[in-house]
Design an enzyme around this catalytic site. Structure first.
Site, PDB file in Angstrom:
ATOM      1  CB  SER A   1      -0.860  -0.017   1.264  1.00  0.00           C
ATOM      2  OG  SER A   1      -1.406   1.251   1.500  1.00  0.00           O
TER       3      SER A   1
ATOM      4  CE1 TYR B   1      -4.092  -2.727   5.303  1.00  0.00           C
ATOM      5  CE2 TYR B   1      -3.752  -0.354   5.115  1.00  0.00           C
ATOM      6  CZ  TYR B   1      -3.908  -1.593   4.526  1.00  0.00           C
ATOM      7  OH  TYR B   1      -3.856  -1.694   3.164  1.00  0.00           O
TER       8      TYR B   1
ATOM      9  CE  LYS C   1      -1.450  -4.579   3.343  1.00  0.00           C
ATOM     10  NZ  LYS C   1      -1.630  -5.900   2.758  1.00  0.00           N
TER      11      LYS C   1
HETATM   12  N1  UFG Z   1     -12.802  10.648   3.673  1.00  0.00           N
HETATM   13  C1  UFG Z   1     -13.840  11.461   4.081  1.00  0.00           C
HETATM   14  N2  UFG Z   1     -14.927  10.864   4.665  1.00  0.00           N
HETATM   15  C2  UFG Z   1     -15.024   9.513   4.832  1.00  0.00           C
HETATM   16  C3  UFG Z   1     -13.965   8.693   4.389  1.00  0.00           C
HETATM   17  C4  UFG Z   1     -12.854   9.288   3.820  1.00  0.00           C
HETATM   18  O1  UFG Z   1     -13.780  12.680   3.961  1.00  0.00           O
HETATM   19  O2  UFG Z   1     -16.041   9.050   5.364  1.00  0.00           O
HETATM   20  C5  UFG Z   1     -11.633  11.265   3.034  1.00  0.00           C
HETATM   21  C6  UFG Z   1     -10.353  11.031   3.818  1.00  0.00           C
HETATM   22  O3  UFG Z   1     -10.188  12.039   4.787  1.00  0.00           O
HETATM   23  C7  UFG Z   1      -9.307  11.081   2.708  1.00  0.00           C
HETATM   24  C8  UFG Z   1     -10.051  10.579   1.464  1.00  0.00           C
HETATM   25  O4  UFG Z   1     -11.434  10.668   1.782  1.00  0.00           O
HETATM   26  O5  UFG Z   1      -8.943  12.398   2.483  1.00  0.00           O
HETATM   27  C9  UFG Z   1      -9.709   9.146   1.134  1.00  0.00           C
HETATM   28  O6  UFG Z   1      -9.892   8.368   2.297  1.00  0.00           O
HETATM   29  P1  UFG Z   1      -9.926   6.776   2.268  1.00  0.00           P
HETATM   30  O7  UFG Z   1     -10.165   6.314   3.661  1.00  0.00           O
HETATM   31  O8  UFG Z   1     -10.849   6.301   1.207  1.00  0.00           O
HETATM   32  O9  UFG Z   1      -8.473   6.396   1.796  1.00  0.00           O
HETATM   33  P2  UFG Z   1      -7.062   6.732   2.461  1.00  0.00           P
HETATM   34  O10 UFG Z   1      -6.316   7.520   1.465  1.00  0.00           O
HETATM   35  O11 UFG Z   1      -7.157   7.254   3.818  1.00  0.00           O
HETATM   36  O12 UFG Z   1      -6.511   5.256   2.646  1.00  0.00           O
HETATM   37  C10 UFG Z   1      -6.214   4.483   1.528  1.00  0.00           C
HETATM   38  C11 UFG Z   1      -6.466   3.008   1.810  1.00  0.00           C
HETATM   39  C12 UFG Z   1      -5.538   2.505   2.871  1.00  0.00           C
HETATM   40  C13 UFG Z   1      -4.157   2.847   2.525  1.00  0.00           C
HETATM   41  C14 UFG Z   1      -4.007   4.308   2.221  1.00  0.00           C
HETATM   42  C15 UFG Z   1      -2.678   4.622   1.668  1.00  0.00           C
HETATM   43  O13 UFG Z   1      -7.764   2.810   2.252  1.00  0.00           O
HETATM   44  O14 UFG Z   1      -5.664   1.104   2.915  1.00  0.00           O
HETATM   45  O15 UFG Z   1      -4.918   4.693   1.220  1.00  0.00           O
HETATM   46  O16 UFG Z   1      -2.478   5.971   1.670  1.00  0.00           O
HETATM   47  F1  UFG Z   1      -3.353   2.532   3.560  1.00  0.00           F
END
Ligand code: UFG
Length: 356
Positions: free
Chosen positions: A127, A152, A156
């Site tokens: 990831s 998590y 990785k």
């Molecule tokens: N977000 C919201 N509301 C939500 C969920 C997410 O505003 O309910 C925002 C988060 O703040 C972030 C964006 O949407 O800015 C993306 O969030 P995600 O949770 O979809 O994804 P992340 O980038 O946080 O995480 C993803 C994968 C992880 C991995 C990570 C690597 O889910 O498994 O990328 O950077 F580790």
């Protein structure tokens, strides 16, 4: 004779899409899955899409003895793609031991069992979280890794370090680690897609569940980041594009084309979209108005993350083909199909109850 590939976690989101691409590329597939965050129904869905039923073995890879037995039964396999892992970022922070135990014991048992049985090729589901808070963008594979915020993420990072040590000590063992950015989307058949356990952590399933009326409101975690509209930017990638990269990685290992025992590739599109971009595109593509509210930042979120994709293009001959519209539309179709099916099942169950 078809080349046999063992896919751990093959009933899960990325695993099941990869199994389809492998079957459609004429590989034989053995799925190992403990069904802790997936369903055996995925096997029949894979059969419906491809016309082929992969071998399925329900197994907990934390069980070393059982893992050895399965690998010795399938020692003719040419390689392993290891998806099996817990992946809920929030839960991993609450329950670190559960995550270290599951994600690392499963990895170690798989590695030991496969090498003992002479299976030399391994693809790891990593990831972009291993980059932590990046200083430069786009992120190349040479960027220094940092300790990720979540347990998590740290599983990785530790896993990649284990693989580095393992390839150094075992000269015949070859590994490709694929660092995913933000996988979203679903298969074009609408038969398989992301099915998070409980309340989703990730943006896309939260959006589709809100639109479907399962969640009341999407919370946008912060709009005061140093980005064009204040919301964080990510590199969203269609899960089918991602799955195709795994097939190319398998072929690279089988054809002995790798240049180092451990190769690492970013898998993203190279293009970043903000949370607001995703919300607006969802509304445009689906015609559904989304109920959302801006709230405070979420711990551990970085402002901006997108991939340099040159290495995967050059070495794997891979690049993402599907645009954000397609990612979002396919996620929405999958969510609707899934909700329709769930409604039919619960209606028929309540119908049979009333007959009692
Ligand atoms: N977000 C919201 N509301 C939500 C969920 C997410 O505003 O309910 C925002 C988060 O703040 C972030 C964006 O949407 O800015 C993306 O969030 P995600 O949770 O979809 O994804 P992340 O980038 O946080 O995480 C993803 C994968 C992880 C991995 C990570 C690597 O889910 O498994 O990328 O950077 F580790």
């Amino acid at each position: 004779m078809k080349d046999k590939i063992i896919v751990t976690g093959g009933c899960g989101y990325i695993g099941s899409h990869t199994v389809i691409e492998l079957l459609e590329s004429d590989f034989e597939v053995v799925i190992l899955d403990d069904l802790s965050n997936s369903s055996e129904a995925t096997i029949s869905r894979i059969k419906k899409i491809t016309g082929i039923s992969p071998i399925f073995i329900e197994i907990d890879l934390k069980d070393a003895r059982a893992t050895h037995k399965v690998f010795s039964d399938h020692k003719d396999a040419k390689g392993v793609i290891h998806f099996a892992a817990y992946k809920a970022v929030g839960e991993s922070v609450q329950e670190p031991i559960k995550y270290y135990k599951n994600n690392l014991f499963s990895l170690l048992n798989t590695l030991e069992a496969q090498v003992y049985n002479g299976i030399e090729n391994f693809i790891f589901s990593s990831s972009a979280t291993v980059y932590g808070m990046p200083n430069t963008l786009p992120i190349t594979e040479n960027n220094k890794t940092q300790r990720p915020f979540s347990t998590y993420g740290n599983t990785k990072k530790i896993a990649e370090e284990i693989l580095e040590d393992y390839t150094r000590s075992n000269k015949v063992f070859s590994v490709i680690s694929l660092r995913y950015f933000n996988p979203i989307g679903a298969h074009s058949s609408g038969e398989i897609g992301e099915l998070p356990n409980g309340i989703p952590n990730n943006l896309m399933p939260y959006i589709t569940q809100t639109a479907a009326g399962i969640r009341e409101k999407l919370m946008v975690y912060g709009n005061d980041y140093p980005t064009k509209d204040g919301t964080p930017i990510r590199d969203y990638i269609h899960v089918v594009d991602l799955a195709k990269a795994h097939v190319l990685a398998v072929k690279r290992l089988l054809n002995k084309e790798q240049e180092m025992a451990l190769e690492i590739f970013n898998l993203g599109t190279g293009v970043g979209y903000s949370v607001m971009d995703v919300i607006k595109t969802f509304e445009t593509v689906t015609g559904v108005k989304l109920n959302y509210e801006v709230t405070s930042r979420r711990d551990g979120d970085v402002p901006e993350l997108y991939a340099s994709i040159n290495l995967a293009k050059e070495k794997l001959g891979w690049s993402a083909k599907k645009a954000l519209d397609d990612m979002i539309n396919s996620s929405w179709i999958w969510e609707q199909n899934f909700q329709n099916e769930t409604n039919v099942i619960s209606k028929s169950l309540s119908g049979s109850d009333s007959l009692k």
